[in-house]
Write a protein that holds these residues in place. Sequence first.
Motif, PDB file in Angstrom:
ATOM      1  N   ASN A 840     -28.395 -12.882   1.851  1.00  0.00           N
ATOM      2  CA  ASN A 840     -28.340 -12.495   0.442  1.00  0.00           C
ATOM      3  C   ASN A 840     -27.133 -13.135  -0.232  1.00  0.00           C
ATOM      4  O   ASN A 840     -27.206 -13.594  -1.381  1.00  0.00           O
ATOM      5  CB  ASN A 840     -28.259 -10.971   0.308  1.00  0.00           C
ATOM      6  CG  ASN A 840     -29.593 -10.292   0.560  1.00  0.00           C
ATOM      7  OD1 ASN A 840     -30.642 -10.928   0.544  1.00  0.00           O
ATOM      8  ND2 ASN A 840     -29.559  -9.000   0.821  1.00  0.00           N
ATOM      9  N   ALA A 841     -26.002 -13.158   0.481  1.00  0.00           N
ATOM     10  CA  ALA A 841     -24.810 -13.799  -0.071  1.00  0.00           C
ATOM     11  C   ALA A 841     -25.057 -15.281  -0.303  1.00  0.00           C
ATOM     12  O   ALA A 841     -24.608 -15.851  -1.303  1.00  0.00           O
ATOM     13  CB  ALA A 841     -23.628 -13.575   0.867  1.00  0.00           C
ATOM     14  N   VAL A 842     -25.791 -15.916   0.612  1.00  0.00           N
ATOM     15  CA  VAL A 842     -26.077 -17.347   0.486  1.00  0.00           C
ATOM     16  C   VAL A 842     -26.986 -17.632  -0.706  1.00  0.00           C
ATOM     17  O   VAL A 842     -26.703 -18.504  -1.535  1.00  0.00           O
ATOM     18  CB  VAL A 842     -26.719 -17.885   1.786  1.00  0.00           C
ATOM     19  CG1 VAL A 842     -27.258 -19.299   1.585  1.00  0.00           C
ATOM     20  CG2 VAL A 842     -25.711 -17.855   2.924  1.00  0.00           C
ATOM     21  N   PHE A 843     -28.100 -16.903  -0.805  1.00  0.00           N
ATOM     22  CA  PHE A 843     -29.095 -17.207  -1.836  1.00  0.00           C
ATOM     23  C   PHE A 843     -28.817 -16.537  -3.180  1.00  0.00           C
ATOM     24  O   PHE A 843     -29.087 -17.113  -4.236  1.00  0.00           O
ATOM     25  CB  PHE A 843     -30.492 -16.783  -1.359  1.00  0.00           C
ATOM     26  CG  PHE A 843     -31.126 -17.748  -0.401  1.00  0.00           C
ATOM     27  CD1 PHE A 843     -31.674 -18.930  -0.857  1.00  0.00           C
ATOM     28  CD2 PHE A 843     -31.185 -17.468   0.949  1.00  0.00           C
ATOM     29  CE1 PHE A 843     -32.270 -19.834   0.017  1.00  0.00           C
ATOM     30  CE2 PHE A 843     -31.777 -18.345   1.840  1.00  0.00           C
ATOM     31  CZ  PHE A 843     -32.319 -19.545   1.376  1.00  0.00           C
ATOM     32  N   PHE A 844     -28.287 -15.321  -3.146  1.00  0.00           N
ATOM     33  CA  PHE A 844     -28.205 -14.523  -4.373  1.00  0.00           C
ATOM     34  C   PHE A 844     -26.776 -14.218  -4.818  1.00  0.00           C
ATOM     35  O   PHE A 844     -26.587 -13.511  -5.802  1.00  0.00           O
ATOM     36  CB  PHE A 844     -28.970 -13.204  -4.187  1.00  0.00           C
ATOM     37  CG  PHE A 844     -30.377 -13.382  -3.680  1.00  0.00           C
ATOM     38  CD1 PHE A 844     -31.195 -14.398  -4.173  1.00  0.00           C
ATOM     39  CD2 PHE A 844     -30.891 -12.544  -2.696  1.00  0.00           C
ATOM     40  CE1 PHE A 844     -32.493 -14.559  -3.694  1.00  0.00           C
ATOM     41  CE2 PHE A 844     -32.184 -12.700  -2.219  1.00  0.00           C
ATOM     42  CZ  PHE A 844     -32.984 -13.720  -2.726  1.00  0.00           C
ATOM     43  N   GLY A 845     -25.778 -14.736  -4.095  1.00  0.00           N
ATOM     44  CA  GLY A 845     -24.400 -14.481  -4.495  1.00  0.00           C
ATOM     45  C   GLY A 845     -24.112 -14.915  -5.917  1.00  0.00           C
ATOM     46  O   GLY A 845     -23.397 -14.238  -6.663  1.00  0.00           O
ATOM     47  N   ARG A 846     -24.705 -16.035  -6.318  1.00  0.00           N
ATOM     48  CA  ARG A 846     -24.484 -16.553  -7.673  1.00  0.00           C
ATOM     49  C   ARG A 846     -25.092 -15.678  -8.745  1.00  0.00           C
ATOM     50  O   ARG A 846     -24.747 -15.797  -9.937  1.00  0.00           O
ATOM     51  CB  ARG A 846     -25.049 -17.965  -7.795  1.00  0.00           C
ATOM     52  CG  ARG A 846     -26.532 -18.075  -7.435  1.00  0.00           C
ATOM     53  CD  ARG A 846     -27.076 -19.476  -7.642  1.00  0.00           C
ATOM     54  NE  ARG A 846     -27.182 -19.787  -9.052  1.00  0.00           N
ATOM     55  CZ  ARG A 846     -28.230 -19.442  -9.805  1.00  0.00           C
ATOM     56  NH1 ARG A 846     -29.242 -18.757  -9.274  1.00  0.00           N
ATOM     57  NH2 ARG A 846     -28.266 -19.773 -11.072  1.00  0.00           N
ATOM     58  N   LEU A 847     -26.010 -14.777  -8.358  1.00  0.00           N
ATOM     59  CA  LEU A 847     -26.681 -13.916  -9.347  1.00  0.00           C
ATOM     60  C   LEU A 847     -25.874 -12.665  -9.671  1.00  0.00           C
ATOM     61  O   LEU A 847     -26.217 -11.943 -10.607  1.00  0.00           O
ATOM     62  CB  LEU A 847     -28.059 -13.495  -8.816  1.00  0.00           C
ATOM     63  CG  LEU A 847     -29.045 -14.621  -8.472  1.00  0.00           C
ATOM     64  CD1 LEU A 847     -30.359 -14.032  -7.991  1.00  0.00           C
ATOM     65  CD2 LEU A 847     -29.271 -15.546  -9.667  1.00  0.00           C
ATOM     66  N   ILE A 848     -24.827 -12.401  -8.873  1.00  0.00           N
ATOM     67  CA  ILE A 848     -24.032 -11.194  -9.105  1.00  0.00           C
ATOM     68  C   ILE A 848     -23.316 -11.319 -10.436  1.00  0.00           C
ATOM     69  O   ILE A 848     -22.610 -12.295 -10.695  1.00  0.00           O
ATOM     70  CB  ILE A 848     -23.022 -10.990  -7.960  1.00  0.00           C
ATOM     71  CG1 ILE A 848     -23.772 -10.826  -6.625  1.00  0.00           C
ATOM     72  CG2 ILE A 848     -22.146  -9.772  -8.225  1.00  0.00           C
ATOM     73  CD1 ILE A 848     -22.878 -10.832  -5.418  1.00  0.00           C
ATOM     74  N   GLU A 849     -23.515 -10.353 -11.291  1.00  0.00           N
ATOM     75  CA  GLU A 849     -22.991 -10.442 -12.650  1.00  0.00           C
ATOM     76  C   GLU A 849     -21.473 -10.364 -12.669  1.00  0.00           C
ATOM     77  O   GLU A 849     -20.839  -9.783 -11.792  1.00  0.00           O
ATOM     78  CB  GLU A 849     -23.605  -9.344 -13.521  1.00  0.00           C
ATOM     79  CG  GLU A 849     -25.117  -9.491 -13.682  1.00  0.00           C
ATOM     80  CD  GLU A 849     -25.718  -8.393 -14.537  1.00  0.00           C
ATOM     81  OE1 GLU A 849     -24.957  -7.520 -15.009  1.00  0.00           O
ATOM     82  OE2 GLU A 849     -26.950  -8.410 -14.720  1.00  0.00           O
ATOM     83  N   ALA A 850     -20.901 -10.941 -13.707  1.00  0.00           N
ATOM     84  CA  ALA A 850     -19.447 -11.054 -13.803  1.00  0.00           C
ATOM     85  C   ALA A 850     -18.748  -9.715 -13.973  1.00  0.00           C
ATOM     86  O   ALA A 850     -17.526  -9.647 -13.948  1.00  0.00           O
ATOM     87  CB  ALA A 850     -19.070 -11.984 -14.949  1.00  0.00           C
ATOM     88  N   GLY A 851     -19.482  -8.633 -14.131  1.00  0.00           N
ATOM     89  CA  GLY A 851     -18.874  -7.313 -14.226  1.00  0.00           C
ATOM     90  C   GLY A 851     -18.213  -6.884 -12.935  1.00  0.00           C
ATOM     91  O   GLY A 851     -17.404  -5.971 -12.919  1.00  0.00           O
ATOM     92  N   SER A 852     -18.563  -7.562 -11.839  1.00  0.00           N
ATOM     93  CA  SER A 852     -17.857  -7.301 -10.585  1.00  0.00           C
ATOM     94  C   SER A 852     -16.441  -7.822 -10.744  1.00  0.00           C
ATOM     95  O   SER A 852     -16.205  -8.842 -11.371  1.00  0.00           O
ATOM     96  CB  SER A 852     -18.566  -8.012  -9.429  1.00  0.00           C
ATOM     97  OG  SER A 852     -19.894  -7.528  -9.310  1.00  0.00           O
ATOM     98  N   ALA A 853     -15.477  -7.132 -10.127  1.00  0.00           N
ATOM     99  CA  ALA A 853     -14.052  -7.395 -10.380  1.00  0.00           C
ATOM    100  C   ALA A 853     -13.698  -8.859 -10.208  1.00  0.00           C
ATOM    101  O   ALA A 853     -14.027  -9.475  -9.202  1.00  0.00           O
ATOM    102  CB  ALA A 853     -13.206  -6.546  -9.439  1.00  0.00           C
ATOM    103  N   THR A 854     -13.035  -9.447 -11.218  1.00  0.00           N
ATOM    104  CA  THR A 854     -12.614 -10.830 -11.120  1.00  0.00           C
ATOM    105  C   THR A 854     -11.302 -10.924 -10.370  1.00  0.00           C
ATOM    106  O   THR A 854     -10.494  -9.996 -10.373  1.00  0.00           O
ATOM    107  CB  THR A 854     -12.415 -11.456 -12.514  1.00  0.00           C
ATOM    108  OG1 THR A 854     -11.348 -10.771 -13.165  1.00  0.00           O
ATOM    109  CG2 THR A 854     -13.678 -11.366 -13.329  1.00  0.00           C
ATOM    110  N   ALA A 855     -11.077 -12.062  -9.733  1.00  0.00           N
ATOM    111  CA  ALA A 855      -9.845 -12.257  -8.985  1.00  0.00           C
ATOM    112  C   ALA A 855      -8.634 -12.184  -9.901  1.00  0.00           C
ATOM    113  O   ALA A 855      -7.559 -11.780  -9.504  1.00  0.00           O
ATOM    114  CB  ALA A 855      -9.885 -13.608  -8.267  1.00  0.00           C
ATOM    115  N   GLU A 856      -8.819 -12.588 -11.153  1.00  0.00           N
ATOM    116  CA  GLU A 856      -7.699 -12.572 -12.079  1.00  0.00           C
ATOM    117  C   GLU A 856      -7.354 -11.165 -12.547  1.00  0.00           C
ATOM    118  O   GLU A 856      -6.214 -10.859 -12.857  1.00  0.00           O
ATOM    119  CB  GLU A 856      -8.003 -13.447 -13.303  1.00  0.00           C
ATOM    120  CG  GLU A 856      -8.071 -14.945 -13.007  1.00  0.00           C
ATOM    121  CD  GLU A 856      -9.425 -15.344 -12.408  1.00  0.00           C
ATOM    122  OE1 GLU A 856      -9.535 -16.461 -11.887  1.00  0.00           O
ATOM    123  OE2 GLU A 856     -10.351 -14.524 -12.445  1.00  0.00           O
TER     124      GLU A 856
END
Length: 858
Positions: A840-856
Motif C-alpha cells: 500500500n505504501a508503494v502504490f498508494f503512498g502518493r494518494l495520502i492527502e497533505a492533511g497528514s502532518a508535514t515534516a515542516e
Amino acid sequence: MKKIIFVFWVLAGFVGQSQELAYYLPAAQTYNPAVPKPEAVIGHKVGEWHITHDRLVLYMKALAAAVPDRIQLQVMGTSYEARQQVLLTITSPENHRNLPSIREEHRKLSDPGFTGNLTYEQMPAVVYQGFSIHGNEPSGANAALLTAYHLAAATGPAIDSLLKEVVILLDPSFNPDGLNRFATWANMHRSANLVTDPASREFNEVWPGGRYNHYWFDLNRDWLPAQHRESQHRLKIYQQWRPNILTDHHEMGTDATFFFQPGEPSRVNPLTPVKNQELTQAIANFHANYLDKIGSLYYTKEGYDDFYYGKGSTYPDAQGCIGILFEQASSRGHAQQSINGVLTFPFTIRNQFTTTLSTLAAARAMRIELLQYQRSFYQQMAKDAKAAAVKGWIFGNEADEARTGIFVEMLQRHEINVERLEQDIAIGKEKFKKGSSYLVRTEQPQYKLIQTFFEKIPTYKDSLFYDITAWTMTMAMGLKNSALTAAQLAAVKAAPITAWQSSKGQLLADSSAYAYVFEWSEYYAPRMLNSLLKQGVVMRVATKTFTATVNGQPKNFPLGSLLIPVQLQTKSSSELLSLLKEEARLNGINVEGISTGMSVGGVDLGSRSLQPVLLPSIALLVGAGVSALDAGEVWHLLDQRFAMPPSMLEAPVFNRINLSGYTTMVLVGGSYSAFQTEKLKTWVQAGGTLILTEDAIEWAKQAGLVKLEFKKTAPVLDSSKQYPYAQRSAIVGAQQVRGAILQAQADQTHPLAYGYEQDFMYLFKQNNVFMKLPANPFAAPIQYGSQPLASGFITQQNLDVIKKSAAVLVQTSGNGRIICIGDNPNFRAYWLGGSKLFMNAVFFGRLIEAGSATAEEE
C-alpha cells in the motif's frame, strides 16, 4: 608488543599454507587407495584454499562414482543461483540394497498409529549431517570433504560396523550460494605467505557478505517457515527419513573456542521433552572425549539456546530427533590472529571433522536408545494430543485465498495433514466459509509442530534469548483462526487435501463490459496491478466505496478496489479481455465486469475518488551500514512474490545519478550516513514516496528528514541501589526487544490499510524504536492500543512505552510523502500479514492527502 601464542594453537598447525590428510584423519585408520583423495579431484589440499561449491560437488560425485555400494548421490534441487544441492546417502552395501524397506521401517517410529512390533536390534539409526548454512562459516563444508572421504574410503571392522548400524545423510553445503560467495572472497585475498592481521581485507568482507543466501536471508531461521527453495529441498529429505540425530556445523567469533550443545538450560523450548536434553548431554560426552584426544578447548551450556524451532539444531527437537549445534571459532580466512594465538583454517576444519566422527560414534553406541526415544516421543505426542482440550484449529480468509494457500503449503511441507471445510461454520464471533477455510486436527503425528505453528508460549523461564521469542504463524500470516473443542470438531465437515488450489482466478465478464474491477484484498493483487500497468492498462483505485450491479445483483466494492475503465484503454476490447483472463488465472483473482458507470450506491465510476494508479519505480538503498537481512526481505518480497524487482542503489551510485526516474525509495533498518541527505530530501519534496522501516526512522530524524518524537523507557535500575556486577548482562540484555508479536489498530479508511478485512493487524517487533503519537490525529493510521502484546516476551518497561504509541506515521514533505513503519512488515518472508501494508505504501503512498502532518510543521 610481544604476542603470546598458546601452545594448543601452535600444535594446531600454523606450520605453513596447508596440512596433509594425516593431520585430520584418525591415527592408525587404513583407507582404500582406489578411492580418490580430495586433493586429486579439487586440485588443492583440504584447508589450503577455501572450497568452492562447484569443486565440493565435483568431489562428492567422484566419491559416489568410486564406491557406489557405499554412497548414493542425489540432487535435491538447485539454489536460486542454480547450484546443485546434493545429498549423499552413506551406509553399508547391504543396507543400500534394502534402503526403501529400511526407510519404510524407520518411518514407523514416528507413526503412533502403528501398533506392530519393531525390531530395534536390527534397525540402523539415521543421522543427518549438515554443514555451513551460513556461507561465511566454511569450516563445516570443508570438513564435509573429509567426512565423505573417511566414510567412503575407510576400511576395517569398525567402519563396517558403523555403516551397518547407521544410515548417514550427508548434506555438504546447506547454503551453496553463500558458501561460494565467501570462498571467492577469501581465496581472492589469500597471500602466498599468509597474512594474519585481523584488519586485513581478507577477514573483512564487503557488504552483504557470504553469510546469507542469494536474497540475503539467514537460512538457519528458515527451517520452520521454509520460504526458500534451499530449505524446501532439504525439508523434503528430512521428512522422508525423520532422522534420529541432525547436526548443524557453524562458526562463531575468532576469539572463541568450540561450542556444542546442550545450550543454556533455562532457554529450552517448553515443548521440548526433558529426555531430549538428557540425550543431548549423553551425545555431548562423545564430543568431549574426541576433542580431548586432540587437545581442543570447548564449552557447553552457554550463549546458545534451544528455543526457536525454526533453527536447524532446534527444529528436530519437535520431532523426536536430537538436534545438535556446533560452533567453531572462525579463522574467517586462512589464518588469523586471535587472543589464543594464530587460528588456522585447517585447525577449524579438524575440529568440525572430529565432531562428525564423535556424532557417528554416539549414534552407533546409543542406536537402540535413540530409536526407542523417537518411538516413545511420537507415542507420547498421541497421548498429549488426546488429552489436550484443543482438538483442532480452523483458519482461512475467503477474501485472500492465496495467503491462506501459502500457509496450507507451509504446513504440508512438514507433513501436517490439512482438510478443506465442506460447510460454513461459526466459532464464536469468527465465521469460516467452506472452500476457503481449512482444518488441522491436533490428533496427528506432528502434534508438536502443530502446537508451535498455532499456539502462543504463555510463560518464559528466562529474559535473554538468542533469537526471536514468538512465531505464531496464523498471526504472522494475518489469518483469522479459532481453536476447536471436541464438541466443535465433531460438528465440522471437512475433507483431506493433497495440494492446495484456489477457487478463484476467473474473468467473470465478457467484452461488452463498461469497466472491469477486482478487489485489493487478495495477496497477489499487487503483482497483477503492476503487471497490468507495465502492459499499458489504465487503472483507477477506489478511495471511496461504491456499489455496482454485477451479474444482475448489487455488489459492494471496498476501498482499494481496482477499476479498469474500458474507454480509457488503448487496447482493443478483445485484447483487453484476453489479457485480463490470463492475469486473473496467473494471480488467482476474480475479475468482474460492470455494465454501467452509474453506481447503485456510493460514488459513480467517473468520480475523482477513483484516482489514477501509476507504475512504481522502486529504489532500495543498500550497502555498508544497512541491514542486509531487512534489505533482502524487501528484495525477495518485490522480486519473488510480486515480480517487481527494485533497483538496488549503493551510496556512491546514489550520490552520482539523477533520481527523478524513481517514484519510491525504501530505507530499511540501518544507517545511511554515506548517502547525500539533501539529495534525498529534494527528491522527496519533488513528489517521491519514501518508506522508512525500523531504525532507519531514527537515522532519518537525526538527518532532519522527519520530525517526530520517540518514547523512552523508564530507568531499568534504581540508582539508589547496588546491584551485583554478575547480573549486568541479564538486566541490560533483557531490555532488547528480541522479537515479539504486537497487535496494532488500523484505520481501514486510510490508503495504508486498503485490503485489510479487519481493523487490526499483527506486526513483528525486533527493535527499540517507539514512536510517540503525533498531535495530528490523521498522521498515525496504525497505532498500538493499551494491550499491544499478542505473543512473545517484552519487559514491562518496554511494554509500557509501546502502549499508546504509533506503529506507522505519515508525513508530507513538499509534494512527497514519508511513511515511517516502526516495525518490520516483511520479517523473514513469512510475515505475509504485513505485505499489504508495505505494498500500500508503494502504490498508494502518493494518494495520502497533505492533511497528514508535514515534516515542516510537526
